[in-house]
Design a protein around this motif. Structure first.
Motif, mmCIF file in Angstrom:
data_model
loop_
_atom_site.group_PDB
_atom_site.id
_atom_site.type_symbol
_atom_site.label_atom_id
_atom_site.label_comp_id
_atom_site.label_asym_id
_atom_site.label_seq_id
_atom_site.Cartn_x
_atom_site.Cartn_y
_atom_site.Cartn_z
ATOM 1 N N ALA A 1 0.824 -1.211 0.000
ATOM 2 C CA ALA A 1 0.000 0.000 0.000
ATOM 3 C C ALA A 1 0.852 1.252 0.000
ATOM 4 O O ALA A 1 0.531 2.245 -0.632
ATOM 5 N N ALA A 2 1.986 1.192 0.728
ATOM 6 C CA ALA A 2 2.870 2.356 0.786
ATOM 7 C C ALA A 2 3.579 2.566 -0.542
ATOM 8 O O ALA A 2 3.787 3.690 -0.987
ATOM 9 N N GLY A 3 3.986 1.439 -1.184
ATOM 10 C CA GLY A 3 4.733 1.567 -2.430
ATOM 11 C C GLY A 3 3.845 1.901 -3.608
ATOM 12 O O GLY A 3 4.176 2.722 -4.447
ATOM 13 N N ALA A 4 2.682 1.238 -3.664
ATOM 14 C CA ALA A 4 1.781 1.430 -4.793
ATOM 15 C C ALA A 4 0.758 2.509 -4.456
ATOM 16 O O ALA A 4 -0.393 2.232 -4.138
ATOM 17 N N GLN A 5 1.179 3.766 -4.488
ATOM 18 C CA GLN A 5 0.328 4.871 -4.084
ATOM 19 C C GLN A 5 -0.674 5.210 -5.181
ATOM 20 O O GLN A 5 -0.348 5.218 -6.360
ATOM 21 N N LEU A 6 -1.897 5.506 -4.741
ATOM 22 C CA LEU A 6 -2.937 5.904 -5.675
ATOM 23 C C LEU A 6 -2.754 7.361 -6.087
ATOM 24 O O LEU A 6 -2.322 8.189 -5.295
ATOM 25 N N ARG A 7 -3.095 7.663 -7.329
ATOM 26 C CA ARG A 7 -3.077 9.044 -7.776
ATOM 27 C C ARG A 7 -4.185 9.823 -7.078
ATOM 28 O O ARG A 7 -5.233 9.274 -6.731
ATOM 29 N N THR A 8 -3.939 11.098 -6.889
ATOM 30 C CA THR A 8 -4.950 11.927 -6.228
ATOM 31 C C THR A 8 -6.212 12.052 -7.074
ATOM 32 O O THR A 8 -7.304 12.268 -6.546
ATOM 33 N N ASP A 9 -6.061 11.908 -8.389
ATOM 34 C CA ASP A 9 -7.217 12.039 -9.269
ATOM 35 C C ASP A 9 -7.738 10.691 -9.750
ATOM 36 O O ASP A 9 -8.368 10.583 -10.790
ATOM 37 N N HIS A 10 -7.461 9.616 -8.976
ATOM 38 C CA HIS A 10 -7.896 8.289 -9.397
ATOM 39 C C HIS A 10 -9.426 8.216 -9.407
ATOM 40 O O HIS A 10 -10.100 8.860 -8.604
ATOM 41 N N PRO A 11 -9.999 7.431 -10.304
ATOM 42 C CA PRO A 11 -11.452 7.282 -10.319
ATOM 43 C C PRO A 11 -11.919 6.375 -9.189
ATOM 44 O O PRO A 11 -11.167 5.522 -8.711
ATOM 45 N N ASP A 12 -13.153 6.572 -8.736
ATOM 46 C CA ASP A 12 -13.716 5.673 -7.729
ATOM 47 C C ASP A 12 -14.042 4.318 -8.332
ATOM 48 O O ASP A 12 -13.932 3.288 -7.672
ATOM 49 N N ASN A 13 -14.453 4.335 -9.586
ATOM 50 C CA ASN A 13 -14.781 3.095 -10.287
ATOM 51 C C ASN A 13 -14.226 3.178 -11.700
ATOM 52 O O ASN A 13 -14.165 4.256 -12.291
ATOM 53 N N TYR A 14 -13.826 2.023 -12.204
ATOM 54 C CA TYR A 14 -13.393 1.973 -13.598
ATOM 55 C C TYR A 14 -13.906 0.680 -14.221
ATOM 56 O O TYR A 14 -13.678 -0.408 -13.686
ATOM 57 N N THR A 15 -14.594 0.803 -15.336
ATOM 58 C CA THR A 15 -15.092 -0.357 -16.062
ATOM 59 C C THR A 15 -14.116 -0.713 -17.170
ATOM 60 O O THR A 15 -13.807 0.126 -18.028
ATOM 61 N N VAL A 16 -13.624 -1.932 -17.139
ATOM 62 C CA VAL A 16 -12.637 -2.392 -18.116
ATOM 63 C C VAL A 16 -13.278 -2.433 -19.496
ATOM 64 O O VAL A 16 -14.386 -2.948 -19.667
ATOM 65 N N LEU B 1 3.781 -1.178 -10.310
ATOM 66 C CA LEU B 1 3.527 -1.821 -9.025
ATOM 67 C C LEU B 1 2.108 -2.380 -8.917
ATOM 68 O O LEU B 1 1.676 -2.767 -7.832
ATOM 69 N N TRP B 2 1.373 -2.443 -10.048
ATOM 70 C CA TRP B 2 -0.002 -2.935 -9.954
ATOM 71 C C TRP B 2 -0.100 -4.362 -9.432
ATOM 72 O O TRP B 2 -1.097 -4.700 -8.779
ATOM 73 N N PRO B 3 0.875 -5.280 -9.664
ATOM 74 C CA PRO B 3 0.723 -6.622 -9.105
ATOM 75 C C PRO B 3 0.633 -6.615 -7.582
ATOM 76 O O PRO B 3 -0.036 -7.468 -6.996
ATOM 77 N N GLU B 4 1.306 -5.645 -6.921
ATOM 78 C CA GLU B 4 1.249 -5.578 -5.471
ATOM 79 C C GLU B 4 -0.173 -5.250 -4.983
ATOM 80 O O GLU B 4 -0.642 -5.781 -3.986
ATOM 81 N N ILE B 5 -0.860 -4.369 -5.724
ATOM 82 C CA ILE B 5 -2.237 -4.056 -5.368
ATOM 83 C C ILE B 5 -3.096 -5.323 -5.468
ATOM 84 O O ILE B 5 -3.909 -5.625 -4.598
ATOM 85 N N TRP B 6 -2.905 -6.074 -6.559
ATOM 86 C CA TRP B 6 -3.707 -7.281 -6.734
ATOM 87 C C TRP B 6 -3.363 -8.326 -5.663
ATOM 88 O O TRP B 6 -4.231 -8.993 -5.125
ATOM 89 N N GLN B 7 -2.083 -8.473 -5.369
ATOM 90 C CA GLN B 7 -1.682 -9.467 -4.374
ATOM 91 C C GLN B 7 -2.198 -9.120 -2.990
ATOM 92 O O GLN B 7 -2.377 -9.993 -2.143
ATOM 93 N N ALA B 8 -2.427 -7.834 -2.740
ATOM 94 C CA ALA B 8 -2.961 -7.418 -1.445
ATOM 95 C C ALA B 8 -4.469 -7.619 -1.367
ATOM 96 O O ALA B 8 -5.068 -7.376 -0.322
ATOM 97 N N ASN B 9 -5.066 -8.057 -2.462
ATOM 98 C CA ASN B 9 -6.505 -8.284 -2.504
ATOM 99 C C ASN B 9 -6.763 -9.704 -3.006
ATOM 100 O O ASN B 9 -6.857 -9.939 -4.220
ATOM 101 N N PRO B 10 -6.846 -10.669 -2.094
ATOM 102 C CA PRO B 10 -6.909 -12.081 -2.487
ATOM 103 C C PRO B 10 -8.152 -12.448 -3.277
ATOM 104 O O PRO B 10 -8.187 -13.508 -3.892
ATOM 105 N N GLN B 11 -9.185 -11.585 -3.291
ATOM 106 C CA GLN B 11 -10.367 -11.919 -4.069
ATOM 107 C C GLN B 11 -10.083 -11.894 -5.569
ATOM 108 O O GLN B 11 -10.818 -12.467 -6.361
ATOM 109 N N VAL B 12 -9.001 -11.214 -5.958
ATOM 110 C CA VAL B 12 -8.578 -11.237 -7.359
ATOM 111 C C VAL B 12 -7.610 -12.402 -7.512
ATOM 112 O O VAL B 12 -6.420 -12.281 -7.249
#
Length: 375
Positions: free
Chosen positions: A20-35, A54-65
């Protein structure tokens, strides 16, 4: 057993906190994004991550993915700030199209399937086209070609290749010496098929013929099928992207030339003086979504998906004020800071060379631009 579980959970919590510390979200990130169809994982992550690699770290931190490669058009990505950045995936009921790739592999067919780096001896000793049907100078689809040195069986298929670059390495005694690098030397297209050692094009580099031979880049330009064995053997040209000439080499077809999936990730380490050594489809400079050759490969720990920052080396200039003179070549000099250019992601590796796709760039990428850790 309970203690082991507690320790394991504690380790996972620490890991998630680091992600979470390494993979920081942009301040203007969307709340939702449809692929959407045509998206890549890099494009998606660049929309909401400061560091897209660093997107794999975000996914690895969320086991539902369970598998970040199995994200499809129509899936919804939800971002929130509950105890730090997190991501939730809502799979769509009706999925269309293929899973979203890391980078647009469809745009890289030439560089994925039709490009190889081989030992020079492998190329120079490979079977070769000695003649063409009706003694023509160029071969076209549907014509017979005649190949010497081929051990084959009727019906066997082969790749027709043509050498395009030779990679040369120079001594590393002086890191500041221009010769302490790997160079990509273009081969003379009129002589490369015949001459071995390869005749290097003198128009683009003054160092041709020198240094340690690190391998030869060959381009697959066609496929052929064995009709009759012998010396020479007769092959039927099935398809080609260029006219076939005498001297073109014949190699086995590579059925699995590249990985269909890989994770963008930063390298664990970086070899000294790693740099851009050439371009696959340009002479002077390239930009975003173009291919570059890099001076590091599998023997340097490089694997598919590694992402590097690219920097333009700072120019060494005359300091007029410190020298108290405008006379060039006299007095004090200073080297300007390196300038950030963009990011490159490796998509294919060989022993000493790799190929990467420029993912984003603020300015053109040139030969000898430096590679750095992606920070």
């Amino acid at each position: 057993m309970i203690r082991k579980t507690i320790v394991l959970l504690a380790g996972l919590l620490v890991t998630v906190a680091v992600y979470a510390a390494g993979a920081q979200l942009r301040t203007d990130h969307p709340d939702n994004y449809t692929v959407r169809s045509g998206d890549t994982l890099w494009d998606i992550s660049a929309r909401f991550l400061v560091k897209p690699w660093l997107w794999p770290e975000i996914w690895q931190a969320n086991p539902q993915v369970r598998n970040p490669h199995l994200i499809y058009p129509g899936d919804v990505l939800n971002l929130s700030f509950i105890n730090g950045p997190s991501l939730r995936l809502q799979p769509s009921v009706h999925r269309e199209g293929d899973a979203v790739p890391a980078i647009p592999l469809s745009e890289l067919r030439t560089f994925l399937k039709d490009l190889r780096v081989l030992n020079s001896n492998e190329v120079s000793s490979a079977p070769y086209v000695v003649g063409l049907e009706e003694n023509r100078l160029r071969g076209a689809v549907g014509q017979n070609i005649y190949v010497r040195g081929l051990q084959a069986t009727p019906g066997q298929r082969w790749a027709i290749v043509r050498p395009s670059h030779v990679f040369r390495g120079f001594e590393q005694d002086d890191p500041g010496d221009a010769d302490s690098r790997i160079f990509a030397h273009e081969l003379d297209s009129n002589a490369a098929m015949v001459n071995a050692p390869w005749r290097e094009d003198s128009r683009h580099d003054g160092q041709m013929g020198r240094g340690q031979d690190m391998g030869v880049e060959v381009t697959v330009i066609g496929t052929a099928e064995t009709l009759r064995v012998g010396d020479p053997s007769t092959l039927l040209l099935l398809d080609s992207t260029r006219e076939i000439r005498s001297g073109d080499r014949v190699l086995p077809i590579d059925d699995a030339p590249y990985d269909p999936y890989f994770y963008p990730h930063p390298p664990k380490s970086l070899a000294q003086d790693s740099h851009v050594i050439g371009f696959a489809d340009a002479l002077d400079a390239v930009g975003s979504r173009q291919v570059v050759a890099l001076s590091v490969g599998a023997k340097d720990g490089v694997d598919n998906g590694q992402t590097f920052s690219i920097y333009r080396p700072g120019e060494n200039i005359h300091d007029d004020v410190a020298s108290n003179s405008w006379r060039r070549g006299v007095g004090s000099r200073v080297t300007l800071p390196d300038e950030f250019v963009g990011h490159v992601m490796v998509f294919r590796t060989f022993d000493r060379v790799s190929y990467g796709l420029v993912m984003d760039s603020l300015r053109p990428v040139h030969k000898n631009d430096k590679l750095a850790m992606p920070e």
